[in-house]
Design a protein around this motif. Structure first.
Motif, PDB file in Angstrom:
ATOM      1  N   ASN A   8      -0.399   7.454   9.595  1.00 10.52           N
ATOM      2  CA  ASN A   8       0.988   7.126   9.942  1.00 10.52           C
ATOM      3  C   ASN A   8       2.003   7.705   8.977  1.00 10.52           C
ATOM      4  OD1 ASN A   8       0.240   5.457  12.157  1.00 10.52           O
ATOM      5  ND2 ASN A   8      -0.417   3.923  10.663  1.00 10.52           N
ATOM      6  N   SER A   9       1.548   8.136   7.803  1.00 14.02           N
ATOM      7  CA  SER A   9       2.485   8.610   6.787  1.00 14.02           C
ATOM      8  C   SER A   9       2.667  10.120   6.867  1.00 14.02           C
ATOM      9  CB  SER A   9       1.997   8.172   5.407  1.00 14.02           C
ATOM     10  OG  SER A   9       0.636   8.535   5.212  1.00 14.02           O
TER      11      SER A   9
ATOM     12  N   GLU B 256       7.907   7.000  -0.582  1.00 19.58           N
ATOM     13  CA  GLU B 256       7.004   7.595   0.414  1.00 19.58           C
ATOM     14  C   GLU B 256       5.897   8.379  -0.275  1.00 19.58           C
ATOM     15  OE1 GLU B 256       8.834   9.831   3.522  1.00 19.58           O
ATOM     16  OE2 GLU B 256       9.710   8.043   4.430  1.00 19.58           O
ATOM     17  N   PHE B 257       6.293   9.156  -1.269  1.00 21.57           N
ATOM     18  CA  PHE B 257       5.295   9.954  -1.961  1.00 21.57           C
ATOM     19  C   PHE B 257       4.274   9.051  -2.651  1.00 21.57           C
ATOM     20  CE2 PHE B 257       3.668  12.379  -5.538  1.00 21.57           C
ATOM     21  CZ  PHE B 257       3.166  13.469  -4.859  1.00 21.57           C
ATOM     22  N   ARG B 258       4.766   8.012  -3.339  1.00 21.15           N
ATOM     23  CA  ARG B 258       3.857   7.106  -4.052  1.00 21.15           C
ATOM     24  C   ARG B 258       2.871   6.443  -3.090  1.00 21.15           C
ATOM     25  NH1 ARG B 258       6.738   2.059  -5.277  1.00 21.15           N
ATOM     26  NH2 ARG B 258       5.823   1.588  -3.251  1.00 21.15           N
ATOM     27  N   ASP B 259       3.363   5.995  -1.947  1.00 23.40           N
ATOM     28  CA  ASP B 259       2.456   5.319  -1.018  1.00 23.40           C
ATOM     29  C   ASP B 259       1.419   6.293  -0.450  1.00 23.40           C
ATOM     30  OD1 ASP B 259       3.713   2.960  -1.555  1.00 23.40           O
ATOM     31  OD2 ASP B 259       4.367   2.551   0.495  1.00 23.40           O
TER      32      ASP B 259
ATOM     33  N   GLN C  94       1.065  -3.995   1.726  1.00 22.31           N
ATOM     34  CA  GLN C  94       0.295  -3.010   0.969  1.00 22.31           C
ATOM     35  C   GLN C  94      -0.097  -1.789   1.793  1.00 22.31           C
ATOM     36  OE1 GLN C  94      -2.627  -5.755  -0.365  1.00 22.31           O
ATOM     37  NE2 GLN C  94      -1.099  -6.609  -1.772  1.00 22.31           N
ATOM     38  N   VAL C  95      -0.387  -0.725   1.079  1.00 26.27           N
ATOM     39  CA  VAL C  95      -0.938   0.472   1.709  1.00 26.27           C
ATOM     40  C   VAL C  95      -2.302   0.088   2.298  1.00 26.27           C
ATOM     41  CG1 VAL C  95      -1.803   2.800   1.260  1.00 26.27           C
ATOM     42  CG2 VAL C  95       0.245   1.972   0.070  1.00 26.27           C
ATOM     43  N   THR C  96      -2.486   0.353   3.576  1.00 27.75           N
ATOM     44  CA  THR C  96      -3.727  -0.049   4.234  1.00 27.75           C
ATOM     45  C   THR C  96      -4.937   0.565   3.533  1.00 27.75           C
ATOM     46  OG1 THR C  96      -2.487  -0.022   6.309  1.00 27.75           O
ATOM     47  CG2 THR C  96      -4.899  -0.134   6.481  1.00 27.75           C
ATOM     48  N   ASP C  97      -5.835  -0.289   3.060  1.00 30.64           N
ATOM     49  CA  ASP C  97      -7.051   0.180   2.396  1.00 30.64           C
ATOM     50  C   ASP C  97      -6.734   1.125   1.233  1.00 30.64           C
ATOM     51  OD1 ASP C  97      -9.857   0.328   2.082  1.00 30.64           O
ATOM     52  OD2 ASP C  97      -9.946   2.220   3.200  1.00 30.64           O
TER      53      ASP C  97
END
Ligand code: FES
Ligand SMILES: [Fe+2]
Lengths: 115, 412
Positions: free
Chosen positions: B222-223, B356-359, A92-95
């Protein structure tokens, strides 16, 4: 039985679990997997990535043979899980906002010619 | 991303260019007060136009799609008729109000037939068939066509107005921002993803979310941060902000950072539609796209007040739309538009772009319900905006100015 194009034998064991119908199924698969399992798939795929894209570049969408379509779907699964490994060290995306609350209204089909 | 050594770090001073906008803390009442929300619906939202899709969704005569305007609950049917004209109707059968077309999209061979009692309407909305017409007391069929909804098209985007007599034309609504950004190859990105989610926050928080990048080093470590903060822009400052009436544009700065391994596959081997500026563009930027013309430009956030924004780069864009539902509830919609894949490898690039955009969006949205809780409980009464959070300060001012004007209008 051979599921993938010649040269991608090392990926055969992932075809069952990671060839999925669409982006939503891939997202769900990532959310339901441990980071260890995701990393195992990532580590196997990454060294083959350039070769897989070179293979895929030979075909327009919609004209892939069945084994080529499965290879494409493995690459699309790699796109889905890459941030889990490269950004979050977890599925998952962190937090993050729960991705389960997202509804897809439109996706780009995996293997239909585009214009 | 641009590979240029030693780019200058953007400075402080964006807000100072607009002295009328002020620099002090702002009151947060407009983010949670239900009475203010009710007034916003009248003064802002009923007077706005809404993008509901693109002309490519109705490519051929007979193609259609349906849509429900979230804030207004109005069902809409869009189709292309035999003359090639795009029509938009209230998707409501004139017999007794059932949906005329229940499918999300498709092709109709000339007649939309209501699945309740079978009345049918042609592609221009005219009532074509009234089953057992003899029993309708001589009703005038010519007056029972589908009701048109005010519709206009800008750069291939289909906009509608939720009220019968729009407060202004679409062209007036889009203003200078619409003029300055016309001519970008909007239609070249023929492929799109669309997703949405309901969020327990005021609509403005969701609009604000991508409107400042002060948060990038912290919320997106990080993104998004590596390219945005590389080479001496540690706070993720913007290249510039342009205010145009209630609309605005943020221009983002990036330099090339080393991509992560899968990113590299996507960018280098699959032409991912990432935010890469290519020197050999096949078109010229219109005035309002990349307005600073900086060599370190990668992305603009182009906002049409009140709640439509495009995150736009040279080869792709996304459209964010926020639909108010209550003082502390909204629907957030996101469309990701990319260029067609020339081969199967490029399909991987498209998926990488979307994921990537969604995350990154999931990172952005994480804060909104938390902020709303602080607003609803009265735990935060003022916001303090940074110089590079100018877009938020501008949104706050645009809203409060319109509400004040509306009050005067109502007072007569
Ligand atoms: S409501 Fe449509 S035919 Fe009766
Ligand atoms: Fe962000």
């Amino acid at each position: 039985m051979q599921n993938l194009p010649a040269g991608f034998e090392t990926l055969e064991k992932f075809a069952d679990g990671w060839v999925l119908p669409d982006a939503v199924a891939r997202m769900t698969r990532r959310q339901g997997s441990s980071i260890e399992e995701i990393r195992g798939f990532y580590d196997a795929m990454l060294p083959q990535g350039e070769a897989a894209l070179a293979y895929l570049r030979q075909y327009p969408l919609g004209a892939l043979p069945p084994e080529g379509e499965r290879l494409l779907k493995l690459m699309l699964a790699l796109a889905e899980i890459a941030p889990a490994v490269e950004w979050y060290n977890g599925p998952q995306v962190t937090d993050g906002f729960p991705v389960q609350r997202i509804h897809y209204l439109r996706q780009i089909p995996d293997n239909i010619a585009q214009a | 991303m641009n590979k240029i050594s030693n780019p200058p770090v953007p400075g402080i001073g964006l807000t100072a260019k607009y002295p009328e906008i002020g620099t002090g803390p702002v009151d947060t009442a407009i983010y949670h007060d239900p009475a203010i929300f009710a007034k916003e619906m009248e003064a802002i939202f009923k007077r706005s136009w809404y993008m509901i899709g693109r002309v490519e969704q109705v490519q051929k005569p007979g193609d259609f799609f349906t849509y429900e305007l979230p804030s207004f609950r109005q069902a809409i049917l869009v189709c292309r008729d035999r003359d090639g004209t795009v029509n938009a109707f209230h998707n409501v059968c004139t017999h007794r109000g059932n949906l005329v077309e229940h499918r999300a999209s498709g092709h109709c061979n000339g007649l939309f037939t209501c699945r309740f009692h079978g009345w049918s309407f042609d592609l221009r909305g005219r009532l074509a068939g009234m089953r057992d017409e003899e029993g309708f007391f001589g009703a005038d069929k010519s007056r029972l066509g589908l009701k048109k909804i005010p519709m206009d098209i800008w750069e291939g985007f289909i906009f509608v107005s939720p009220v019968d007599e729009p407060y202004q034309t679409l062209t007036e609504f889009l203003g200078e921002q619409g003029v300055d950004t016309a001519g970008y190859p909007w239609g070249a990105c023929t492929q799109s993803y669309q997703f949405e989610t309901e969020i327990g926050c005021n609509w403005k928080l969701a609009v604000d979310s991508p409107s400042e990048v002060y948060h990038i080093p912290v919320l997106h470590p990080n993104s998004a941060a590596p390219t945005m903060t590389a080479s001496g822009n540690p706070h993720g400052r913007l290249l510039g902000v342009e205010l145009k009436g209630p609309h605005r544009t943020n221009s983002h700065y990036s330099v090339l950072a080393e991509p992560k391994p899968v990113q590299k596959l996507a960018y280098v081997h699959a032409q991912a539609a990432q935010n890469v500026v290519q020197q050999d563009l096949e078109y010229e930027f219109p005035k309002g796209i990349n307005p600073t013309r900086s060599p370190w430009w990668t992305v603009d956030l182009i906002t049409f007040f009140p709640a439509l924004s495009f995150t736009l780069s040279a080869h792709m864009y996304t459209a964010h739309q926020v639909w108010p539902l209550a003082a502390n509830r909204c629907l957030y919609q996101q469309r990701v538009f990319v260029r067609p894949a020339q081969n199967a490898a490029q399909r991987f690039g498209q998926e990488n772009t979307m994921v990537e955009f969604r995350d990154v969006v999931m990172e952005d949205l994480s804060t909104l319900e938390r902020i709303q809780r602080a607003l609803d409980t009265g735990q935060i009464k003022q916001f303090h905006y940074h110089d590079h959070e100018l877009a938020l300060r501008h949104q706050h001012k645009a809203v409060t100015d319109i509400l004040a004007l509306y009050d005067r209008e109502q007072a007569g």
